[in-house]
Design a protein around this motif. Structure first.
Motif, PDB file in Angstrom:
ATOM      1  N   MET A   1       0.840  -1.172   0.000  1.00 47.81           N
ATOM      2  CA  MET A   1       0.000   0.000   0.000  1.00 47.81           C
ATOM      3  C   MET A   1       0.890   1.242   0.000  1.00 47.81           C
ATOM      4  N   ILE A   2       0.554   2.184  -0.840  1.00 51.57           N
ATOM      5  CA  ILE A   2       1.311   3.431  -0.935  1.00 51.57           C
ATOM      6  C   ILE A   2       0.556   4.518  -0.178  1.00 51.57           C
ATOM      7  N   TRP A   3       1.291   5.235   0.645  1.00 47.28           N
ATOM      8  CA  TRP A   3       0.713   6.320   1.425  1.00 47.28           C
ATOM      9  C   TRP A   3       1.194   7.656   0.884  1.00 47.28           C
ATOM     10  N   GLY A   4       0.385   8.654   1.025  1.00 41.62           N
ATOM     11  CA  GLY A   4       0.773   9.999   0.629  1.00 41.62           C
ATOM     12  C   GLY A   4       0.330  11.000   1.680  1.00 41.62           C
ATOM     13  N   ILE A   5       0.911  12.146   1.629  1.00 38.47           N
ATOM     14  CA  ILE A   5       0.550  13.203   2.563  1.00 38.47           C
ATOM     15  C   ILE A   5       0.128  14.425   1.775  1.00 38.47           C
ATOM     16  N   GLU A   6      -1.028  14.979   2.125  1.00 39.48           N
ATOM     17  CA  GLU A   6      -1.513  16.209   1.519  1.00 39.48           C
ATOM     18  C   GLU A   6      -1.328  17.328   2.531  1.00 39.48           C
ATOM     19  N   PHE A   7      -0.701  18.421   2.114  1.00 43.97           N
ATOM     20  CA  PHE A   7      -0.466  19.541   3.001  1.00 43.97           C
ATOM     21  C   PHE A   7      -1.269  20.762   2.592  1.00 43.97           C
ATOM     22  N   LEU A   8      -1.920  21.379   3.552  1.00 42.93           N
ATOM     23  CA  LEU A   8      -2.368  22.743   3.350  1.00 42.93           C
ATOM     24  C   LEU A   8      -1.109  23.575   3.531  1.00 42.93           C
ATOM     25  N   GLN A   9      -1.031  24.706   2.891  1.00 41.11           N
ATOM     26  CA  GLN A   9       0.167  25.534   2.995  1.00 41.11           C
ATOM     27  C   GLN A   9       0.454  25.891   4.460  1.00 41.11           C
ATOM     28  N   GLU A  10      -0.593  26.218   5.198  1.00 41.67           N
ATOM     29  CA  GLU A  10      -0.417  26.586   6.593  1.00 41.67           C
ATOM     30  C   GLU A  10       0.082  25.406   7.423  1.00 41.67           C
ATOM     31  N   ALA A  11      -0.445  24.221   7.135  1.00 45.95           N
ATOM     32  CA  ALA A  11      -0.079  23.030   7.892  1.00 45.95           C
ATOM     33  C   ALA A  11       1.356  22.606   7.610  1.00 45.95           C
TER      34      ALA A  11
ATOM     35  N   LYS B   1      -2.853  13.119   7.003  1.00 44.55           N
ATOM     36  CA  LYS B   1      -3.498  14.348   6.543  1.00 44.55           C
ATOM     37  C   LYS B   1      -3.421  15.386   7.645  1.00 44.55           C
ATOM     38  N   ILE B   2      -2.945  16.594   7.323  1.00 46.63           N
ATOM     39  CA  ILE B   2      -2.661  17.617   8.308  1.00 46.63           C
ATOM     40  C   ILE B   2      -3.510  18.848   8.026  1.00 46.63           C
ATOM     41  N   ILE B   3      -4.185  19.323   9.055  1.00 42.76           N
ATOM     42  CA  ILE B   3      -4.957  20.548   8.936  1.00 42.76           C
ATOM     43  C   ILE B   3      -4.298  21.645   9.751  1.00 42.76           C
ATOM     44  N   VAL B   4      -3.923  21.300  10.964  1.00 40.44           N
ATOM     45  CA  VAL B   4      -3.210  22.241  11.826  1.00 40.44           C
ATOM     46  C   VAL B   4      -2.378  21.442  12.816  1.00 40.44           C
TER      47      VAL B   4
ATOM     48  N   TYR C   1      -8.302  23.915  17.842  1.00 37.04           N
ATOM     49  CA  TYR C   1      -9.544  23.443  17.228  1.00 37.04           C
ATOM     50  C   TYR C   1     -10.210  24.557  16.418  1.00 37.04           C
ATOM     51  N   LYS C   2     -10.129  25.776  16.903  1.00 39.52           N
ATOM     52  CA  LYS C   2     -10.671  26.916  16.161  1.00 39.52           C
ATOM     53  C   LYS C   2      -9.897  27.111  14.860  1.00 39.52           C
ATOM     54  N   GLU C   3      -8.566  27.010  14.928  1.00 39.23           N
ATOM     55  CA  GLU C   3      -7.732  27.169  13.730  1.00 39.23           C
ATOM     56  C   GLU C   3      -8.009  26.052  12.726  1.00 39.23           C
TER      57      GLU C   3
ATOM     58  N   ARG D   1     -10.274  24.263   7.601  1.00 38.72           N
ATOM     59  CA  ARG D   1     -11.156  23.341   6.874  1.00 38.72           C
ATOM     60  C   ARG D   1     -12.161  24.101   6.030  1.00 38.72           C
ATOM     61  N   LYS D   2     -12.717  25.175   6.586  1.00 36.67           N
ATOM     62  CA  LYS D   2     -13.675  25.994   5.838  1.00 36.67           C
ATOM     63  C   LYS D   2     -12.999  26.698   4.667  1.00 36.67           C
ATOM     64  N   GLU D   3     -11.800  27.261   4.905  1.00 38.81           N
ATOM     65  CA  GLU D   3     -11.100  27.976   3.846  1.00 38.81           C
ATOM     66  C   GLU D   3     -10.747  27.070   2.672  1.00 38.81           C
TER      67      GLU D   3
END
Length: 53
Positions: free
Chosen positions: A1-11, A28-31, A41-43, A48-50
């Motif tokens: 199985m191949i894993w990948g990571i998706e980054f938000l620029q901020e994360a 998967k990273i959000i903050v 949690y607020k960040e 997530r909304k942005e």
């Protein structure tokens, strides 16, 4: 199985501040922040909304 990571620029910036031993455990990273108060949690909700995720 191949894993990948998706980054938000901020994360990606948050991730770079973590020790490498912790970085390899994250998918998967959000903050990245200490959970000492509700701010992380607020960040995460804001990002997530942005980015519609």
């Amino acid at each position: 199985m191949i894993w990948g990571i998706e980054f938000l620029q901020e994360a990606e910036k948050d991730m770079k501040r973590l020790d490498h031993s912790v970085q390899i455990q994250v998918m998967k990273i959000i903050v990245v922040s200490a959970r000492t108060d509700e701010q992380v949690y607020k960040e995460a909700s804001k990002r997530r909304k942005e980015h519609n995720i």
